[in-house]
Design a protein around this motif. Structure first.
Motif, PDB file in Angstrom:
ATOM      1  N   VAL A   1     -17.357  -4.445  -1.369  1.00  0.00           N
ATOM      2  CA  VAL A   1     -17.008  -3.065  -1.699  1.00  0.00           C
ATOM      3  C   VAL A   1     -16.081  -3.109  -2.905  1.00  0.00           C
ATOM      4  O   VAL A   1     -15.032  -3.763  -2.859  1.00  0.00           O
ATOM      5  CB  VAL A   1     -16.328  -2.351  -0.502  1.00  0.00           C
ATOM      6  N   LEU A   2     -16.488  -2.443  -3.978  1.00  0.00           N
ATOM      7  CA  LEU A   2     -15.690  -2.418  -5.211  1.00  0.00           C
ATOM      8  C   LEU A   2     -14.817  -1.156  -5.225  1.00  0.00           C
ATOM      9  O   LEU A   2     -14.615  -0.530  -4.211  1.00  0.00           O
ATOM     10  CB  LEU A   2     -16.625  -2.489  -6.424  1.00  0.00           C
ATOM     11  N   GLY A   3     -14.353  -0.800  -6.406  1.00  0.00           N
ATOM     12  CA  GLY A   3     -13.472   0.370  -6.529  1.00  0.00           C
ATOM     13  C   GLY A   3     -12.033  -0.055  -6.703  1.00  0.00           C
ATOM     14  O   GLY A   3     -11.477  -0.732  -5.830  1.00  0.00           O
ATOM     15  N   HIS A   4     -11.453   0.296  -7.871  1.00  0.00           N
ATOM     16  CA  HIS A   4     -10.063  -0.120  -8.103  1.00  0.00           C
ATOM     17  C   HIS A   4      -9.248   0.948  -8.830  1.00  0.00           C
ATOM     18  O   HIS A   4      -8.276   0.661  -9.491  1.00  0.00           O
ATOM     19  CB  HIS A   4     -10.034  -1.445  -8.871  1.00  0.00           C
ATOM     20  N   GLU A   5      -9.706   2.199  -8.702  1.00  0.00           N
ATOM     21  CA  GLU A   5      -8.908   3.320  -9.218  1.00  0.00           C
ATOM     22  C   GLU A   5      -8.805   4.356  -8.109  1.00  0.00           C
ATOM     23  O   GLU A   5      -9.213   5.499  -8.259  1.00  0.00           O
ATOM     24  CB  GLU A   5      -9.568   3.922 -10.459  1.00  0.00           C
ATOM     25  N   GLY A   6      -8.275   3.939  -6.988  1.00  0.00           N
ATOM     26  CA  GLY A   6      -8.206   4.827  -5.826  1.00  0.00           C
ATOM     27  C   GLY A   6      -6.922   5.641  -5.804  1.00  0.00           C
ATOM     28  O   GLY A   6      -5.878   5.230  -6.310  1.00  0.00           O
ATOM     29  N   ALA A   7      -7.027   6.820  -5.197  1.00  0.00           N
ATOM     30  CA  ALA A   7      -5.840   7.637  -4.945  1.00  0.00           C
ATOM     31  C   ALA A   7      -6.032   8.300  -3.592  1.00  0.00           C
ATOM     32  O   ALA A   7      -7.156   8.677  -3.228  1.00  0.00           O
ATOM     33  CB  ALA A   7      -5.668   8.691  -6.029  1.00  0.00           C
ATOM     34  N   GLY A   8      -4.964   8.436  -2.852  1.00  0.00           N
ATOM     35  CA  GLY A   8      -5.126   9.012  -1.530  1.00  0.00           C
ATOM     36  C   GLY A   8      -3.816   9.191  -0.800  1.00  0.00           C
ATOM     37  O   GLY A   8      -2.736   9.235  -1.404  1.00  0.00           O
ATOM     38  N   VAL A   9      -3.935   9.293   0.516  1.00  0.00           N
ATOM     39  CA  VAL A   9      -2.787   9.587   1.370  1.00  0.00           C
ATOM     40  C   VAL A   9      -2.580   8.417   2.328  1.00  0.00           C
ATOM     41  O   VAL A   9      -3.533   7.955   2.972  1.00  0.00           O
ATOM     42  CB  VAL A   9      -3.021  10.889   2.169  1.00  0.00           C
ATOM     43  N   VAL A  10      -1.341   7.951   2.416  1.00  0.00           N
ATOM     44  CA  VAL A  10      -1.022   6.846   3.324  1.00  0.00           C
ATOM     45  C   VAL A  10      -1.202   7.315   4.772  1.00  0.00           C
ATOM     46  O   VAL A  10      -0.660   8.347   5.172  1.00  0.00           O
ATOM     47  CB  VAL A  10       0.427   6.360   3.109  1.00  0.00           C
ATOM     48  N   GLU A  11      -1.976   6.565   5.531  1.00  0.00           N
ATOM     49  CA  GLU A  11      -2.192   6.938   6.943  1.00  0.00           C
ATOM     50  C   GLU A  11      -1.403   6.047   7.889  1.00  0.00           C
ATOM     51  O   GLU A  11      -0.971   6.494   8.941  1.00  0.00           O
ATOM     52  CB  GLU A  11      -3.681   6.837   7.289  1.00  0.00           C
ATOM     53  N   GLN A  12      -1.235   4.786   7.500  1.00  0.00           N
ATOM     54  CA  GLN A  12      -0.585   3.831   8.408  1.00  0.00           C
ATOM     55  C   GLN A  12       0.001   2.713   7.564  1.00  0.00           C
ATOM     56  O   GLN A  12      -0.579   2.349   6.525  1.00  0.00           O
ATOM     57  CB  GLN A  12      -1.665   3.263   9.345  1.00  0.00           C
ATOM     58  N   VAL A  13       1.131   2.164   7.977  1.00  0.00           N
ATOM     59  CA  VAL A  13       1.712   1.049   7.222  1.00  0.00           C
ATOM     60  C   VAL A  13       2.043  -0.092   8.173  1.00  0.00           C
ATOM     61  O   VAL A  13       2.387   0.121   9.345  1.00  0.00           O
ATOM     62  CB  VAL A  13       2.991   1.466   6.456  1.00  0.00           C
ATOM     63  N   GLY A  14       1.943  -1.323   7.654  1.00  0.00           N
ATOM     64  CA  GLY A  14       2.354  -2.488   8.422  1.00  0.00           C
ATOM     65  C   GLY A  14       3.861  -2.499   8.597  1.00  0.00           C
ATOM     66  O   GLY A  14       4.594  -1.821   7.864  1.00  0.00           O
ATOM     67  N   GLU A  15       4.327  -3.298   9.550  1.00  0.00           N
ATOM     68  CA  GLU A  15       5.753  -3.252   9.897  1.00  0.00           C
ATOM     69  C   GLU A  15       6.665  -3.756   8.785  1.00  0.00           C
ATOM     70  O   GLU A  15       7.855  -3.465   8.772  1.00  0.00           O
ATOM     71  CB  GLU A  15       6.003  -4.049  11.184  1.00  0.00           C
ATOM     72  N   GLY A  16       6.096  -4.489   7.820  1.00  0.00           N
ATOM     73  CA  GLY A  16       6.926  -4.992   6.718  1.00  0.00           C
ATOM     74  C   GLY A  16       6.986  -4.062   5.521  1.00  0.00           C
ATOM     75  O   GLY A  16       7.646  -4.355   4.517  1.00  0.00           O
ATOM     76  N   ILE A  17       6.333  -2.936   5.597  1.00  0.00           N
ATOM     77  CA  ILE A  17       6.259  -2.020   4.447  1.00  0.00           C
ATOM     78  C   ILE A  17       7.461  -1.077   4.441  1.00  0.00           C
ATOM     79  O   ILE A  17       7.743  -0.402   5.441  1.00  0.00           O
ATOM     80  CB  ILE A  17       4.955  -1.191   4.492  1.00  0.00           C
ATOM     81  N   THR A  18       8.152  -1.017   3.306  1.00  0.00           N
ATOM     82  CA  THR A  18       9.305  -0.115   3.187  1.00  0.00           C
ATOM     83  C   THR A  18       9.138   0.906   2.063  1.00  0.00           C
ATOM     84  O   THR A  18       9.863   1.889   2.012  1.00  0.00           O
ATOM     85  CB  THR A  18      10.586  -0.924   2.907  1.00  0.00           C
TER      86      THR A  18
END
Ligand SMILES: [Zn+2]
Ligand SMILES: [Zn+2]
Length: 251
Positions: free
Chosen positions: A56-73
């Protein structure tokens, strides 16, 4: 989770729209619901010359964060983000402020897998390569990394923001950062596609006195004339690329 994605199964063939399974985010990953994605020439180049299949390609994405890993700040669920190119953040080039020259860039960009070799996407036991520029945004959802995600204002038009992550910053960044064009400079831009037009807009922002656009497409030439017009409120000396958000709004 189930996602719908455009899958590159065969060299130089149209993508197929398929239902896939996307992993839950690991501690260092961010799940983004994709609202819009640009189609860059690099996507077509890789579709026609695939390094890994299926993918799956695509590298100009924009969107809404739905979930983050526990290390994400950096971001949290609900944040609006534009996704850009990956970099490790730890090598000498990244540390010196040149993430585009990250020594781990190739693997993070083209390997189709996480650094440990696992794929983020699957279909009934079949491995589907994702992680294209650490995002694979030709899908309803993408897993990406903290350094790929740039938070934007909630009222920014997400459906139009994706190309900021590659084509627009390539053209505008060349003018702002590589050339460091300043008010009164002359500049010639060869090729008025999205990258070239972004360079034209950047040249107008820094108030280059003469902006020369070169192309064989009359419609592009006309668009360049419109985008190359300075406005009275354009900043005279943006010193860093972060001004590009303002550029986009005006463009
Ligand atoms: Zn691109
Ligand atoms: Zn690096």
């Amino acid at each position: 989770m189930k996602v719908t994605a455009a899958v590159n199964r065969e060299k130089s063939q149209p993508f197929t729209i398929e239902q896939l399974e996307l992993d839950a985010p690991r501690p260092d990953e961010i799940l983004v619901r994709i609202v819009g994605a640009g189609l860059c020439h690099t996507d077509l180049t890789i579709r026609n010359n695939p390094l890994v299949l299926p993918s799956v390609l695509g590298h100009e994405g924009a969107g809404v964060v739905e979930q983050v890993g526990e290390g994400i700040t950096k971001v949290k669920p609900g944040d609006h983000v534009v996704l850009t190119f990956p970099s490790c953040g730890r090598c000498a080039n990244c540390q010196q402020g040149h993430p585009a020259y990250c020594v781990r860039s190739f693997g993070l960009t083209f390997s189709g897998v996480r650094p440990d070799g696992s794929t983020t996407l699957h279909k009934e036991g079949e491995k589907i390569h994702g992680n294209f520029l650490s995002q694979s945004s030709f899908a309803t959802h993408a897993l990406t990394l903290e350094r790929n995600a740039v938070k934007v204002l909630p009222d920014a038009p997400l459906e139009l923001m994706g190309p900021l992550g590659c084509g627009i910053q390539t053209g505008a960044g060349a003018v702002f950062n590589s050339l460091q064009a300043r008010m009164g400079s002359s500049i010639a831009v060869f090729g008025l596609g999205s990258v070239g037009l972004s360079a034209v807009m950047a040249a107008a922002v820094v108030r280059c006195s003469k902006i020369i656009g070169v192309d064989i497409n009359p419609a592009r030439m006309q668009m360049a004339k419109e985008l190359g017009q300075p406005t009275s409120s354009t900043p005279a000396r943006p010193t860093r690329f972060r001004r590009s958000r303002r550029l986009h709004v005006k463009g």
